[in-house]
Write a protein that holds these residues in place. Structure first.
Motif, short mmCIF file in Angstrom:
data_model
loop_
_atom_site.label_atom_id
_atom_site.label_comp_id
_atom_site.label_asym_id
_atom_site.label_seq_id
_atom_site.Cartn_x
_atom_site.Cartn_y
_atom_site.Cartn_z
N GLN A 173 -11.55 -5.68 -6.49
CA GLN A 173 -12.14 -5.35 -5.21
C GLN A 173 -13.65 -5.24 -5.26
OE1 GLN A 173 -10.22 -5.41 -2.74
NE2 GLN A 173 -8.17 -4.87 -3.42
N THR A 213 -7.20 -2.92 -7.47
CA THR A 213 -6.01 -2.25 -6.96
C THR A 213 -4.78 -3.01 -7.43
OG1 THR A 213 -6.13 -3.54 -4.89
CG2 THR A 213 -7.16 -1.36 -4.91
N ARG A 270 -2.04 1.98 -7.16
CA ARG A 270 -3.13 2.67 -7.85
C ARG A 270 -4.46 1.95 -7.59
NH1 ARG A 270 0.71 5.36 -8.33
NH2 ARG A 270 1.59 6.39 -10.17
N VAL A 271 -5.54 2.72 -7.68
CA VAL A 271 -6.89 2.16 -7.72
C VAL A 271 -7.38 2.32 -9.16
CG1 VAL A 271 -9.27 2.37 -6.92
CG2 VAL A 271 -7.38 2.72 -5.32
N TYR A 272 -7.78 1.22 -9.77
CA TYR A 272 -8.19 1.23 -11.17
C TYR A 272 -9.71 1.13 -11.29
CZ TYR A 272 -3.25 0.14 -11.86
OH TYR A 272 -1.89 0.17 -11.85
N CYS A 273 -10.28 1.98 -12.13
CA CYS A 273 -11.72 1.99 -12.35
C CYS A 273 -11.99 1.69 -13.83
CB CYS A 273 -12.33 3.34 -11.99
SG CYS A 273 -11.92 3.94 -10.35
N ILE A 292 -13.71 -2.50 -10.17
CA ILE A 292 -12.73 -1.71 -9.43
C ILE A 292 -11.64 -2.64 -8.91
CG2 ILE A 292 -12.36 -0.02 -7.62
CD1 ILE A 292 -14.42 0.82 -9.76
N SER A 307 -8.20 2.31 0.99
CA SER A 307 -6.78 2.19 0.70
C SER A 307 -5.98 3.31 1.34
CB SER A 307 -6.55 2.22 -0.82
OG SER A 307 -7.32 1.24 -1.47
N TRP A 340 0.82 -1.21 0.00
CA TRP A 340 0.00 0.00 0.00
C TRP A 340 0.86 1.27 0.00
CZ3 TRP A 340 -5.25 -0.98 -0.17
CH2 TRP A 340 -5.64 -2.27 0.18
N GLY A 349 -14.72 3.75 -7.28
CA GLY A 349 -13.28 3.78 -7.09
C GLY A 349 -12.87 4.67 -5.93
N VAL A 392 -13.25 2.68 -2.70
CA VAL A 392 -12.13 1.76 -2.50
C VAL A 392 -10.87 2.54 -2.16
CG1 VAL A 392 -10.65 0.07 -3.64
CG2 VAL A 392 -13.12 0.02 -4.02
N ARG A 393 -10.68 3.70 -2.79
CA ARG A 393 -9.51 4.53 -2.51
C ARG A 393 -9.53 5.03 -1.07
NH1 ARG A 393 -7.13 9.79 -3.23
NH2 ARG A 393 -9.20 10.74 -3.28
#
Length: 265
Positions: A220, A204, A177-180, A202, A256, A171, A249, A252-253
């Motif tokens: 996720q 990571t 990164r968080v991907y959408c 979504i 994170s 982390w 996203g 989730v971010r």
């Protein structure tokens, strides 16, 4: 709900994830030895499983492969649940009447069967759109929808081996990164030809900019559903899908961000 347990130095040493009356615990050896026993005495759990062996949690089989190596991973599947799904029986003559409305008994069977299939939306994104379309057909169900229900059961059983795999991700890595990924289908259906579908996934992982890919992509969250607003263009559908993907996203971010702000031991 996800709870974080910090030590006096501000490091995260314990995690508790709750869903109604089911809990998952993770933490340092000290936290497991000193904190978890007190939680167990307070809430009187009737069943308890340790992660060293595969565990069943909310219909999902979780297998942990951790030896503190870079190749560690966790797998999650619903094979046992998928193998328990059943088709709805129809005689050959009834099968040919694809546009015929259902009897009350058939409607009840279809509703129950579709509800059971929907539980696969925890680990089977390959079936998500088909299950969503089945749910949306309940306002005017026909024989063709029972046939599709039975086809989904076949696919669920045939591919019951499908698993969601989670790999270790740092982390604190600057490449985290968080991907959408969001998309839509301008379906041009319904009474006014404005019903459409949107969906997103979504995940990571670590961004490998040299190759333009995500290393260790962990899914996720995913969802597909009917767009509530009336859409009259593919641009409108795409905008809704993009907005929903970005919103999911951000959630989730947020999780994170907590983990990346503090060190974890």
């Amino acid at each position: 709900t996800l709870f974080y347990w910090f030590d006096k130095a501000g490091d995260i040493i314990g995690l508790v994830a709750t869903h109604v009356d089911d809990d998952l615990f993770a933490g340092t050896d000290w936290w497991i030895r000193n904190v978890v026993p007190k939680i167990r005495r307070e809430f009187h759990y009737s069943k308890w499983n340790f992660g060293e062996a595969p565990i069943m949690h909310l219909g999902r089989n979780i297998t942990v492969h951790i030896k503190h190596q870079p190749t560690d991973y966790i797998e999650m599947d619903q094979a046992h649940y998928a193998l328990g799904l059943r088709q709805i029986a129809l005689n050959p003559d009834r099968k040919r009447q694809t546009e015929e409305s259902l009897t009350s008994v058939e409607v009840s069977a279809l509703r129950a069967g579709t509800g059971k299939q929907a539980w696969l939306n925890r680990t089977r994104p390959d079936l998500a759109i088909r299950i969503a379309m089945q749910q949306q057909s309940m306002s005017d169900p026909k024989i063709k929808h029972i046939l599709e229900h039975n086809a989904i059961v076949v696919a669920a059983v045939r591919d019951s081996f499908v698993k969601v795999k989670f790999v270790p991700t740092d982390w604190h890595d600057d490449r985290f990164r968080v991907y959408c990924v969001g998309d839509s289908a301008f379906m041009d259906v319904g009474p006014d030809k404005t019903s459409s579908q949107a969906g997103y996934i979504i995940g990571t992982g670590l961004d490998d900019t040299s190759k333009g890919i995500a290393r260790g992509f962990n899914m996720q969250l995913f969802r597909t559903h009917k767009i509530q607003r009336k859409m009259r263009s593919t641009l409108g559908c795409g905008t809704v899908a993009m907005s929903e993907a970005a919103n999911a996203g951000e959630m989730v971010r947020g999780y994170s961000r907590v983990l990346s702000t503090y060190s974890i031991r």
